[in-house]
Scaffold this motif. Structure first.
Motif, PDB file in Angstrom:
ATOM      1  N   GLU A  89     -61.177  13.465  -4.793  1.00 14.86           N
ATOM      2  CA  GLU A  89     -60.627  13.956  -3.726  1.00 14.86           C
ATOM      3  C   GLU A  89     -60.996  15.421  -3.191  1.00 14.86           C
ATOM      4  O   GLU A  89     -61.478  16.067  -4.182  1.00 14.86           O
ATOM      5  CB  GLU A  89     -59.028  13.525  -3.762  1.00 14.86           C
ATOM      6  N   SER A  90     -60.874  15.492  -2.038  1.00 19.91           N
ATOM      7  CA  SER A  90     -60.976  17.007  -1.688  1.00 19.91           C
ATOM      8  C   SER A  90     -60.122  18.145  -2.201  1.00 19.91           C
ATOM      9  O   SER A  90     -58.960  17.472  -2.189  1.00 19.91           O
ATOM     10  CB  SER A  90     -61.013  17.170  -0.177  1.00 19.91           C
ATOM     11  N   SER A  91     -60.450  19.110  -2.300  1.00 20.40           N
ATOM     12  CA  SER A  91     -59.677  20.230  -2.835  1.00 20.40           C
ATOM     13  C   SER A  91     -58.533  20.558  -1.824  1.00 20.40           C
ATOM     14  O   SER A  91     -58.910  20.731  -0.817  1.00 20.40           O
ATOM     15  CB  SER A  91     -60.262  21.292  -3.281  1.00 20.40           C
ATOM     16  N   PRO A  92     -57.271  20.752  -2.282  1.00 16.87           N
ATOM     17  CA  PRO A  92     -56.241  21.200  -1.220  1.00 16.87           C
ATOM     18  C   PRO A  92     -56.375  22.610  -0.802  1.00 16.87           C
ATOM     19  O   PRO A  92     -55.467  23.107   0.116  1.00 16.87           O
ATOM     20  CB  PRO A  92     -55.042  20.668  -1.929  1.00 16.87           C
ATOM     21  N   VAL A  93     -57.072  23.586  -1.443  1.00 11.89           N
ATOM     22  CA  VAL A  93     -57.084  24.913  -1.355  1.00 11.89           C
ATOM     23  C   VAL A  93     -57.374  25.282  -0.104  1.00 11.89           C
ATOM     24  O   VAL A  93     -56.532  25.963   0.715  1.00 11.89           O
ATOM     25  CB  VAL A  93     -58.086  25.590  -2.417  1.00 11.89           C
TER      26      VAL A  93
ATOM     27  N   ILE B 143     -51.525  16.677   1.477  1.00 15.86           N
ATOM     28  CA  ILE B 143     -51.760  17.689   0.339  1.00 15.86           C
ATOM     29  C   ILE B 143     -50.945  17.106  -0.554  1.00 15.86           C
ATOM     30  O   ILE B 143     -51.487  17.447  -1.980  1.00 15.86           O
ATOM     31  CB  ILE B 143     -51.192  19.320   0.868  1.00 15.86           C
ATOM     32  N   ILE B 144     -49.812  16.680  -0.670  1.00  6.98           N
ATOM     33  CA  ILE B 144     -48.959  16.197  -1.833  1.00  6.98           C
ATOM     34  C   ILE B 144     -49.780  14.935  -2.600  1.00  6.98           C
ATOM     35  O   ILE B 144     -49.732  14.906  -3.681  1.00  6.98           O
ATOM     36  CB  ILE B 144     -47.519  15.748  -1.126  1.00  6.98           C
ATOM     37  N   ASP B 145     -50.288  14.040  -1.594  1.00  3.29           N
ATOM     38  CA  ASP B 145     -51.108  12.854  -2.416  1.00  3.29           C
ATOM     39  C   ASP B 145     -52.175  13.327  -3.019  1.00  3.29           C
ATOM     40  O   ASP B 145     -52.545  12.788  -4.105  1.00  3.29           O
ATOM     41  CB  ASP B 145     -51.571  11.930  -1.169  1.00  3.29           C
ATOM     42  N   VAL B 146     -53.034  14.643  -2.665  1.00  2.00           N
ATOM     43  CA  VAL B 146     -54.061  14.974  -3.552  1.00  2.00           C
ATOM     44  C   VAL B 146     -53.555  15.637  -4.541  1.00  2.00           C
ATOM     45  O   VAL B 146     -54.224  15.216  -5.652  1.00  2.00           O
ATOM     46  CB  VAL B 146     -54.991  15.851  -2.699  1.00  2.00           C
ATOM     47  N   VAL B 147     -52.511  16.403  -4.635  1.00  2.00           N
ATOM     48  CA  VAL B 147     -52.225  17.093  -5.934  1.00  2.00           C
ATOM     49  C   VAL B 147     -51.527  16.109  -6.869  1.00  2.00           C
ATOM     50  O   VAL B 147     -51.688  16.325  -8.161  1.00  2.00           O
ATOM     51  CB  VAL B 147     -51.185  18.290  -5.514  1.00  2.00           C
ATOM     52  N   GLN B 148     -50.865  15.200  -6.436  1.00  4.27           N
ATOM     53  CA  GLN B 148     -50.407  14.239  -7.216  1.00  4.27           C
ATOM     54  C   GLN B 148     -51.138  13.057  -7.743  1.00  4.27           C
ATOM     55  O   GLN B 148     -50.874  13.158  -9.012  1.00  4.27           O
ATOM     56  CB  GLN B 148     -49.080  13.352  -6.186  1.00  4.27           C
TER      57      GLN B 148
END
Length: 331
Positions: free
Chosen positions: A167-171, A156-161
């Motif tokens: 990339e897929s949404s972390p939601v 999750i951190i890699d996606v938002v960073q």
């Protein structure tokens, strides 16, 4: 006989296939060098215990110290997030109450600080893999709960960073972790954005070595993703008994699963529900799930869309569609 060019090409190809992790600071370089020297000299080197290295750096840390409030808030948020995520990935997630003692033991991190120039590094030891000594050779190194937790959180951190639209949404991943984990992740993101402190994570164990960085930009993206998880609307079908019918209060359904559900309907629609009173029915509802970042608690509301009474488990009769006051077809 190979030529120098061929040997150089072979060496280059071999180096390209090797994954090398560059030491983050002088302390880590010294540790790696010492272990390598002891190993080469023939001395036994103790197996490194599972450990999360948390490096704090950024505008708020120009030297090698950090305000106590910021450090304790960040470390506390990390511990709470790890325990809550452990509960979620072990499929024992709850929104409130006490986390199971076995989960707390398996996800407990123990503090051992070290200083580095321009940063502060905290070494947080984790629970080791349970080894009795009777294992078949080369069968140790199985994945622990902490390995799974950090793989999940770092994804999750890699996606938002990176904030990469491809990339897929972390939601959806956040929703799967439950409100308790998301609450503590939100606390961590707030500490990072308010304190202008970036956090590097490195997790090492027998089975894994993973890392991630959560900076201010990523923390802002994480908070945005969390905001989008606070409300979720789905369509559900529920069987039960309509136990209350009134035009003054919400009709109530005593569901087969146990809870009593308040059904939101217009007064006009409620007036037509008398035939279903105290009868076995199946309802189609619009379920809205909301949760509070402050408390981590979930709440649900239900809008009645359709009702049908059951004359038997396999037979349905008298289906009635509930008018939606916001639908222009019913105005």
């Amino acid at each position: 006989m190979t030529t120098p060019e061929q040997r150089a090409a072979a060496l280059k190809a071999k180096l390209a296939s090797v994954s090398l992790d560059v030491p983050r600071d002088s302390a880590e370089l010294a540790s790696i060098s010492t272990r390598a020297m002891l190993r080469d000299a023939g001395y036994p080197v103790a197996e490194q215990r599972p450990q999360l290295d948390v490096r704090l750096h950024g505008r708020a840390i120009p030297g090698h110290d950090v305000p106590v409030r910021e450090a304790t808030s960040i470390l506390g948020s990390i511990q709470e997030t790890v325990s809550a995520c452990g509960q979620a990935v072990a499929r024992k997630a709850t929104a409130a109450g006490t986390i199971h003692s076995a989960i707390l033991r398996a996800t407990e991190l123990r503090l051992s600080p070290a200083l580095g120039f321009g940063s502060v590094v905290f070494h947080l030891g984790g629970a080791s893999e349970h080894v009795t000594g009777d294992e078949i050779p080369d069968t140790t190194g199985t994945e622990t709960l902490l390995d799974l937790v950090f793989r999940t959180l770092f994804k999750i951190i890699d996606v938002v960073q990176t904030d990469d639209p491809s990339e897929s949404s972390p939601v959806e991943e956040l929703r799967l972790l439950g409100p308790r984990t998301v609450k503590h992740l939100n606390d961590l993101a707030k500490e990072i954005t308010d304190g202008e402190i970036d956090v590097d994570f490195v997790w090492q164990s027998r089975a894994a070595r993973t890392k991630a960085t959560l900076g201010r930009r990523g923390a802002l993206a994480l908070k945005d993703a969390i905001d989008r998880t606070k409300e979720e609307v789905t369509i559900q079908r529920i069987k039960g008994t309509l136990s209350t019918v009134s035009t003054l209060v919400h009709p109530q359904l005593l569901s087969d699963d146990g809870p009593r559900i308040n059904l939101s309907v217009t007064p006009e629609a409620a007036a037509n529900l008398g035939a279903y009173y105290n009868r076995r029915v199946e309802v189609q509802v619009e379920q809205t799930r909301r949760w509070s970042i402050t408390t981590g608690r979930e709440s649900f509301t239900y809008k009645l869309l359709q009702i049908e009474y059951l004359t038997g488990e396999s037979e349905v009769a008298d289906q009635q569609e509930i008018p939606n006051s916001s639908d222009p077809r019913t105005s």
